[in-house]
Design a protein around this motif. Structure first.
Motif, PDB file in Angstrom:
ATOM      1  N   PHE A   9       7.103  -5.030  -3.219  1.00  0.00           N
ATOM      2  CA  PHE A   9       6.785  -6.494  -3.179  1.00  0.00           C
ATOM      3  C   PHE A   9       6.038  -6.616  -1.762  1.00  0.00           C
ATOM      4  O   PHE A   9       5.892  -7.894  -1.385  1.00  0.00           O
ATOM      5  N   GLN A  10       5.982  -5.612  -0.908  1.00  0.00           N
ATOM      6  CA  GLN A  10       5.111  -5.784   0.410  1.00  0.00           C
ATOM      7  C   GLN A  10       3.736  -6.136  -0.171  1.00  0.00           C
ATOM      8  O   GLN A  10       3.169  -5.114  -0.688  1.00  0.00           O
ATOM      9  N   THR A  11       3.051  -6.963   0.503  1.00  0.00           N
ATOM     10  CA  THR A  11       1.627  -7.187   0.160  1.00  0.00           C
ATOM     11  C   THR A  11       0.706  -6.448   1.301  1.00  0.00           C
ATOM     12  O   THR A  11       1.302  -5.423   1.924  1.00  0.00           O
ATOM     13  N   ASP A  12      -0.581  -6.171   0.768  1.00  0.00           N
ATOM     14  CA  ASP A  12      -1.543  -5.489   1.529  1.00  0.00           C
ATOM     15  C   ASP A  12      -1.397  -5.969   2.987  1.00  0.00           C
ATOM     16  O   ASP A  12      -1.939  -5.471   3.961  1.00  0.00           O
ATOM     17  N   ALA A  13      -1.276  -7.295   3.170  1.00  0.00           N
ATOM     18  CA  ALA A  13      -1.324  -7.818   4.354  1.00  0.00           C
ATOM     19  C   ALA A  13      -0.256  -7.184   5.317  1.00  0.00           C
ATOM     20  O   ALA A  13      -0.273  -7.394   6.552  1.00  0.00           O
ATOM     21  N   GLY A  14       0.839  -6.907   4.791  1.00  0.00           N
ATOM     22  CA  GLY A  14       2.038  -6.354   5.553  1.00  0.00           C
ATOM     23  C   GLY A  14       3.377  -7.218   5.355  1.00  0.00           C
ATOM     24  O   GLY A  14       4.538  -6.868   5.618  1.00  0.00           O
TER      25      GLY A  14
END
Length: 446
Positions: A378-383
């Protein structure tokens, strides 16, 4: 939690009048004016009481050099925070966790978990205005975990792992200092209640002294249930999800929890206060015994007892009864977390909160490898972490939205950052939970 409860902890009990809070008043004597109403609260009143506040300072090593001078500084920083005699008697013997348990984090998972934590902290370093009371609690728990590991494993950890942990702590320290400075500068009268709650996680040394190793004896504290039985217990998924999302059904509700937590925050914390009962009104005790047995109501009941135990060393009922209640709550939460995992982690925000709080109490069973890796998914590419699966979240994060440039102590119902790309509370609980995963791996394999 969208409304952040950790939000705190983030009741159907009826009391005569509304609680009035005076932070300059000794709460050891309760007057009729300070009774707490747990029903008939209007929607506008609920909003005013910071319904959506969640909380999950650090001591970070600022010098990562491996010189003799740096080592000396680290030794001072990691010195026993309390009287050595107090620390000697603080921890009971625990049974080591077996390495061959199924679906538990492996030594090889350490890099992926720490990379995930670093990625989240790097984003927050660039977006510090998103650090509200909810995020600060997650950062606090991360710090307590890693500081405890460095203290207990300083003679056995490889230098590379130690360096990585210190690097994480250094970033964490900067983020927590920013939050603390912003709280000190906050003179908004509407933030008075939320501001008082920030003191609930100020006593880092007390937390570290009470944080124990994972206890292998707890392996039988939870039971694996079949899907049909869990569905019967919690209802069909759609109905369960709707019930969990209706915060006004929870006992206690987030705003009610916060009012009662303000009384806890006025207690005096010291190494000897564990001998004392927390000074809180009886109206705040009843919902802890008779509150909701699922969802955020249950996690908030547990959180209240934990803040008393770790942060103030006082008990709400008795030392043994508080402990028994915390274990009972985690047993219920394990079944509920299992049901959530069987439904594709459809309420991930509640799921990570359950894992975080019960891991804090030493229940390593909540740290299933598959569960931790699912959190990372559930972690996005943004962090940061989203409370939605990839197909339901905005495709790209939005940076520097003028409307939300300013810092807020409590984001209220708007728990989102980067234009809805991530959820602040989910990010907070995920960071803290992954920190417990790091603690498990290092305690088990080093």
């Amino acid at each position: 939690m969208q409304i952040l409860t950790m939000n705190l902890l983030f009741l159907c009990i009826i009391f005569p009048t509304v609680l009035t809070i005076n932070n300059n008043t000794d709460n050891s004597n309760f007057t009729r004016n300070e009774d707490i109403t747990f029903e008939n609260t209007t929607k506008s009143d609920t909003h005013k009481e910071n319904q959506n506040t969640s909380i999950i300072k650090p001591i970070a090593q600022k010098n990562n050099n491996t010189t003799k001078h740096a080592k000396s500084k680290l030794q001072k920083k990691n010195a026993n925070p309390l009287d050595p005699r107090d620390l000697k008697n603080e921890h009971r013997p625990v049974k080591p966790v077996p390495r061959d348990l199924p679906d538990m984090p492996q030594e090889a998972d350490l890099e992926e978990i720490t990379d995930s934590i670093n990625k989240a902290l790097d984003l927050l370093m660039e977006n510090k205005n998103d650090i509200d009371i909810s995020l600060s609690y997650g950062l606090f728990l991360l710090d307590v975990n890693l500081q405890t590991i460095l203290r207990n494993k300083r003679n056995t950890l490889p230098s590379g792992i130690s360096f990585n942990l210190k690097n994480i702590l250094e970033k964490n320290d900067q983020l927590m200092k920013f939050f603390k400075n912003m709280v000190e500068r906050d003179n908004d009268p509407d933030d008075a209640l939320s501001k008082s709650l920030t003191t609930l996680f100020n006593h880092e040394r007390l937390w570290i002294s009470r944080l124990e190793k994972y206890d292998g004896a707890l392996v039988n504290e939870t039971v694996e249930e079949e899907f049909n039985k869990l569905e019967y217990q919690y209802s069909y998924w759609d109905k369960y999800r709707d019930n969990v999302g209706d915060f006004n059904k929870a006992i206690p509700r987030p705003d009610q929890s916060n009012r009662c937590l303000s009384y806890l925050a006025n207690n005096h914390a010291s190494k000897d206060s564990w001998k004392k009962r927390c000074k809180i009104p009886v109206q705040c005790k009843n919902p802890l015994e008779k509150g909701t047995d699922y969802g955020y109501g249950l996690t908030h009941r547990l959180l209240y007892l934990q803040l008393a135990y770790y942060g103030y060393r006082c008990h709400v009922f008795s030392e043994q009864k508080d402990k028994d209640m915390r274990q009972k709550f985690c047993k219920k939460m394990y079944a509920e977390a299992t049901y959530i995992s069987m439904n594709d982690y459809g309420v991930i925000d509640l799921f990570v909160e359950q894992l975080c709080l019960c891991a804090l109490d030493g229940h390593f069973q909540f740290l299933h490898r598959s569960w931790l890796l699912s959190i990372i998914s559930f972690q996005t590419d943004a962090g940061c972490f989203s409370d939605k699966s990839a197909e339901y979240r905005p495709r790209k994060p939005k940076y520097d939205i003028p409307l939300f440039r300013g810092w807020k102590l409590d984001k209220g119902e708007n728990q989102y950052m980067l234009g809805g790309h991530c959820n602040v509370h989910t990010t907070s609980a995920a960071i803290a939970t992954l920190g417990f995963g790091v603690k498990y791996i290092l305690e088990t394999y080093y």
